[in-house]
Design a protein around this motif. Structure first.
Motif: not given
Length: 301
Positions: A107, A111, A257, A287, A290, A297-298, A301
């Motif tokens: 992960s 990312d 991402k 979803r 991830a 996420f926004r 992260r």
């Protein structure tokens, strides 16, 4: 608990010099197989594939390891890299061997590491896959070890507002130095001879980089390679542990991402750029793969 397993855990605990991790994404550890035999004979686990990128550096002694069932004896100043595509097993540790380990989760890699499989990077990828270890000069090896100690120090900066970014900067410095040391060796510029299946794997990755935003079906890539979708998935599973669908899904998640981190790009625009029929379909896909919604996420992260 199985008595042999319990004994092995006890022996590994005795051999551990330190064991540090950062947000369960980055692990740095060091192990010392005592020269007086105090750690005893370690019982090695069976061959396995890990969802992480692992580096093992031999400081002293010698480490026996099998990568994709090929045996290697790694001497002092040698570093072995275990990619997510590798099947690995430790087969032996000489008395007095000291080893450091750096491990980056899948992960974290997805990312933070840009996936590009153009011609030169693809050659490098196949080089590392086929030749998974290299010897470094003592001063080079020490420089890389010093990088790891600096990264460990940054793990402790809990009050720092930008701790994660600081850790990533020093990790990048480690990676760049290792790449510099590795590629300035003339032998490491040799292009590996690929089997037909490895060539198909490399060609698939190149196609995926070019078309993943618009082409989500296995049949498209199989057609470009003039093979059946079933055979393509079989090759990819054999070479990497992932099917064609899993590679396509992962590439889409990585691209999603990357775009979501661009604050000026709306979620609808991300869905459109990745050729999803609508924002709802994209949201369900993201979803599922991830573990959280695009908006979450926004935000986090």
């Amino acid at each position: 608990m199985n008595p042999e397993l319990a004994q092995n855990i006890e022996l590994l605990n005795k051999a551990t010099v330190y064991f540090d991790n950062f947000q369960d994404d980055i692990l740095i550890a060091e192990f010392n197989h005592s020269p007086n035999g105090a750690t005893g004979p370690i019982l090695f686990p069976p061959p396995s594939r890990h969802e992480a990128l692992t580096f093992l550096g031999v400081m002293t002694g010698e480490l026996g390891i099998s990568v994709d069932y090929s045996p290697y004896n790694i001497p002092a100043n040698g570093i072995v890299w275990i990619m997510q595509t590798h099947i690995m097993q430790v087969t032996g540790i000489a008395q007095g061997t000291r080893v450091w380990m750096l491990q980056l989760t899948k992960s974290f890699m997805d990312d933070n590491i840009q996936h590009r499989f153009g011609s030169t990077p693809m050659i490098s990828y196949m080089q590392l896959k086929k030749y998974p270890y290299s010897l470094f000069e003592p001063e080079e090896f020490k420089s890389l070890y010093d990088h790891l100690q600096t990264i460990r120090d940054k793990f402790k900066l809990n009050a720092h507002s930008f701790q994660k970014e600081v850790v990533k900067i020093y990790l990048k410095a480690f990676a760049l130095d290792m790449a510099h040391f590795f590629f300035r060796k003339k032998d490491n510029f040799l292009v590996p001879q690929l089997t037909r299946k490895e060539e198909l794997f490399a060609d698939f990755l190149s196609l995926l980089t070019e078309h993943c935003k618009t082409q989500h079906e296995v049949s498209f890539y199989a057609g470009k390679l003039c093979i059946t979708p079933q055979y393509l998935s079989l090759i990819l599973k054999e070479q990497s542990g992932r099917t064609a669908s899993q590679w396509i899904q992962n590439a889409l998640v990585v691209e999603a991402k990357r775009m979501l981190k661009m604050s000026r790009t709306s979620i609808q625009e991300v869905a459109d750029n990745l050729n999803f029929p609508d924002q709802s379909t994209f949201g369900k896909f993201f979803r599922k793969h991830a573990g959280l919604s695009p908006l979450a996420f926004r935000k986090y992260r």
